[in-house]
Motif scaffolding. Sequence first.
Motif, PDB file in Angstrom:
ATOM      1  N   PRO A 188       0.830  -1.213   0.000  1.00 62.10           N
ATOM      2  CA  PRO A 188       0.000   0.000   0.000  1.00 62.10           C
ATOM      3  C   PRO A 188       0.857   1.253   0.000  1.00 62.10           C
ATOM      4  N   PRO A 189       0.412   2.337  -0.654  1.00 61.59           N
ATOM      5  CA  PRO A 189       1.179   3.589  -0.664  1.00 61.59           C
ATOM      6  C   PRO A 189       1.449   4.071   0.753  1.00 61.59           C
ATOM      7  N   PHE A 190       2.693   4.495   1.006  1.00 55.35           N
ATOM      8  CA  PHE A 190       3.031   4.934   2.357  1.00 55.35           C
ATOM      9  C   PHE A 190       2.582   6.376   2.596  1.00 55.35           C
ATOM     10  N   ILE A 191       2.112   7.070   1.542  1.00 59.02           N
ATOM     11  CA  ILE A 191       1.554   8.418   1.676  1.00 59.02           C
ATOM     12  C   ILE A 191       0.073   8.342   1.324  1.00 59.02           C
ATOM     13  N   GLU A 192      -0.764   9.032   2.083  1.00 60.10           N
ATOM     14  CA  GLU A 192      -2.206   9.037   1.787  1.00 60.10           C
ATOM     15  C   GLU A 192      -2.440   9.658   0.426  1.00 60.10           C
ATOM     16  N   TRP A 193      -3.266   8.997  -0.386  1.00 65.07           N
ATOM     17  CA  TRP A 193      -3.548   9.443  -1.755  1.00 65.07           C
ATOM     18  C   TRP A 193      -4.491  10.648  -1.705  1.00 65.07           C
ATOM     19  N   GLU A 194      -3.908  11.844  -1.759  1.00 63.37           N
ATOM     20  CA  GLU A 194      -4.734  13.037  -1.652  1.00 63.37           C
ATOM     21  C   GLU A 194      -4.092  14.180  -2.423  1.00 63.37           C
ATOM     22  N   ASN A 195      -4.870  15.230  -2.652  1.00 60.67           N
ATOM     23  CA  ASN A 195      -4.404  16.406  -3.384  1.00 60.67           C
ATOM     24  C   ASN A 195      -3.260  17.087  -2.635  1.00 60.67           C
ATOM     25  N   GLY A 196      -2.202  17.448  -3.377  1.00 57.19           N
ATOM     26  CA  GLY A 196      -1.081  18.152  -2.784  1.00 57.19           C
ATOM     27  C   GLY A 196       0.019  17.257  -2.271  1.00 57.19           C
ATOM     28  N   SER A 197      -0.162  15.936  -2.346  1.00 64.54           N
ATOM     29  CA  SER A 197       0.883  15.034  -1.842  1.00 64.54           C
ATOM     30  C   SER A 197       1.984  14.810  -2.876  1.00 64.54           C
ATOM     31  N   TYR A 198       1.684  15.058  -4.146  1.00 59.05           N
ATOM     32  CA  TYR A 198       2.653  14.915  -5.236  1.00 59.05           C
ATOM     33  C   TYR A 198       3.409  13.585  -5.148  1.00 59.05           C
ATOM     34  N   GLN A 199       2.662  12.537  -5.284  1.00 56.86           N
ATOM     35  CA  GLN A 199       3.240  11.204  -5.218  1.00 56.86           C
ATOM     36  C   GLN A 199       2.988  10.447  -6.511  1.00 56.86           C
ATOM     37  N   LEU A 200       3.814   9.455  -6.765  1.00 60.36           N
ATOM     38  CA  LEU A 200       3.705   8.626  -7.961  1.00 60.36           C
ATOM     39  C   LEU A 200       3.670   7.154  -7.567  1.00 60.36           C
ATOM     40  N   VAL A 201       2.830   6.400  -8.267  1.00 62.17           N
ATOM     41  CA  VAL A 201       2.844   4.947  -8.171  1.00 62.17           C
ATOM     42  C   VAL A 201       3.382   4.426  -9.499  1.00 62.17           C
ATOM     43  N   LEU A 202       4.441   3.621  -9.464  1.00 62.73           N
ATOM     44  CA  LEU A 202       5.125   3.172 -10.671  1.00 62.73           C
ATOM     45  C   LEU A 202       4.964   1.677 -10.878  1.00 62.73           C
ATOM     46  N   GLY A 203       5.009   1.266 -12.160  1.00 65.36           N
ATOM     47  CA  GLY A 203       5.127  -0.148 -12.475  1.00 65.36           C
ATOM     48  C   GLY A 203       6.478  -0.667 -12.015  1.00 65.36           C
ATOM     49  N   HIS A 204       6.538  -1.934 -11.590  1.00 64.72           N
ATOM     50  CA  HIS A 204       7.780  -2.424 -10.977  1.00 64.72           C
ATOM     51  C   HIS A 204       8.937  -2.482 -11.972  1.00 64.72           C
ATOM     52  N   LEU A 205       8.654  -2.723 -13.263  1.00 62.90           N
ATOM     53  CA  LEU A 205       9.728  -2.730 -14.259  1.00 62.90           C
ATOM     54  C   LEU A 205      10.256  -1.312 -14.499  1.00 62.90           C
ATOM     55  N   VAL A 215       8.003   8.666  -4.873  1.00 63.79           N
ATOM     56  CA  VAL A 215       7.525   7.323  -5.227  1.00 63.79           C
ATOM     57  C   VAL A 215       6.874   6.716  -3.986  1.00 63.79           C
ATOM     58  N   SER A 216       5.555   6.525  -4.059  1.00 62.99           N
ATOM     59  CA  SER A 216       4.830   6.061  -2.870  1.00 62.99           C
ATOM     60  C   SER A 216       4.344   4.624  -2.983  1.00 62.99           C
ATOM     61  N   GLY A 217       4.449   4.015  -4.148  1.00 61.27           N
ATOM     62  CA  GLY A 217       3.966   2.647  -4.302  1.00 61.27           C
ATOM     63  C   GLY A 217       4.471   2.026  -5.598  1.00 61.27           C
ATOM     64  N   ILE A 218       4.490   0.686  -5.619  1.00 64.19           N
ATOM     65  CA  ILE A 218       4.929  -0.078  -6.792  1.00 64.19           C
ATOM     66  C   ILE A 218       3.814  -1.043  -7.190  1.00 64.19           C
ATOM     67  N   ILE A 219       3.510  -1.088  -8.500  1.00 60.64           N
ATOM     68  CA  ILE A 219       2.482  -1.980  -9.027  1.00 60.64           C
ATOM     69  C   ILE A 219       3.139  -3.073  -9.864  1.00 60.64           C
ATOM     70  N   ASN A 220       2.678  -4.296  -9.687  1.00 67.06           N
ATOM     71  CA  ASN A 220       3.179  -5.431 -10.475  1.00 67.06           C
ATOM     72  C   ASN A 220       1.996  -6.137 -11.125  1.00 67.06           C
ATOM     73  N   THR A 221       1.743  -5.838 -12.398  1.00 74.12           N
ATOM     74  CA  THR A 221       0.653  -6.497 -13.133  1.00 74.12           C
ATOM     75  C   THR A 221       1.133  -7.731 -13.870  1.00 74.12           C
ATOM     76  N   GLY A 222       2.467  -7.923 -13.956  1.00 70.40           N
ATOM     77  CA  GLY A 222       2.992  -9.064 -14.695  1.00 70.40           C
ATOM     78  C   GLY A 222       2.874  -8.917 -16.192  1.00 70.40           C
ATOM     79  N   SER A 223       2.775  -7.669 -16.688  1.00 66.36           N
ATOM     80  CA  SER A 223       2.630  -7.421 -18.117  1.00 66.36           C
ATOM     81  C   SER A 223       3.575  -6.307 -18.545  1.00 66.36           C
ATOM     82  N   GLU A 224       3.593  -6.051 -19.859  1.00 66.28           N
ATOM     83  CA  GLU A 224       4.457  -5.007 -20.395  1.00 66.28           C
ATOM     84  C   GLU A 224       4.044  -3.613 -19.928  1.00 66.28           C
ATOM     85  N   ALA A 225       2.824  -3.472 -19.413  1.00 61.90           N
ATOM     86  CA  ALA A 225       2.368  -2.167 -18.916  1.00 61.90           C
ATOM     87  C   ALA A 225       3.242  -1.669 -17.774  1.00 61.90           C
TER      88      ALA A 225
END
Length: 402
Positions: free
Chosen positions: A133-150, A187-197
């Motif tokens: 889970p993102p370590f920063i609350e997902w809200e306006n002004g937090s300027y955070q990114l969730v990235l694909g793991h690749l 960078v507040s979170g990493i997503i792993n979909t197992g695809s090229e995305a």
Amino acid sequence: MFQPLSLFIGLRYLRGRSGDRFSRFVSSLSTAGITIGVMALVAVLSVMNGFETQLKGRILSVSSQAIISQDANPITVSESAKQAVPLLGGVSRAEAVIESEAVLQSASKIAAIKLVAIDDLKNDPSYAFMMSPPFIEWENGSYQLVLGHLLARQLQVRVGDKIKLILPSASRFTPLGRMPAQRNFVVSGIINTGSEADRTLAMTHRQDLAKLMRYKPEQAQGWRLYFEDSFNVSKIATQYQAQGWQWQDWRNDRGELFQAVRMEKNMMGLMLGLIVAVAAFNIISALIMVVMEKESEVAILKTQGLTSGRVMSIFMVQGASSGVIGALIGGALGVALALQLNTILQFFDVPLFAYGGSLPVAVSSSQVLIVIIGAIALSIAATLFPSYRASQVKPAEALRYE
């Protein structure tokens, strides 16, 4: 129990006499060929269905399946505006979204990305693929990114690291010339979909991206639609376009990929279907030998008053029975093989790390039924010529030297 004469004699010929070992062997080979062909076709199509479903779930859940807007200008986001969005058949809900091409720059690497900005991460389908889970609350002004793991691996960043986001499409005039909008994000979170995305995916809060793109806080690029079945997008697109909405969907970026998967699935089905066809037409050679062997018996039946049509139906019953038995057994074995495929591969210690530890399998009952009916239809078609030849036997010529 009453049994039609043609059915009774046809099934008796199928069982054969103790002396008809060769005919029974050839007939058994035809049945076995159909069984193996149908089993392989059902198992392979089930795996291909699983890959298609997995690909759809992993890629289309993290990319905007469709975005609608009334014109090229930003839309106004409000509850009243959201209620005005027509949710046609197949569409479950609509959420405000902004999408943009962007560039991410870490301390040592740089990468081009597809940036998706949404309001509520926890209600988005991509949240199911979050590694933590993102370590920063997902809200306006937090300027955070969730990235694909690749993408995170390529940029050599981890959760908590700062990274620069550059928007070439939102450039500004400065004393040094025209400069793209840019800002540091966390960078507040990493997503792993197992695809090229995962190589190009990045997500942020909608209002944070709106500020960089000089949108007002209540503005967005359009409404992101969520579908019950993403592959029904063509029909839904026509309905929205008829009402004057601007339409953009996943086919623009991912259409060729899914088209290639569908074509590969069809080609695999065709090639394995040819195996079934070859096995079905082996019935022709088996029946021709049976007809040649049974000419005198057919002649006697004709002298007893059996018509040519009923003689033809006798051999059709015999040949089609092999197809029916083979198709039914093959269908059942194919389903069993597909359901236990991962267990079998694990028993033989086949590594499946590239597929997430197991092969995706999705057995379609309608598809299995079509394969079985198709195999039976081919078997019946294969009996027509030998059966017709048997019906043309002339008793006088067949019994001349008896």
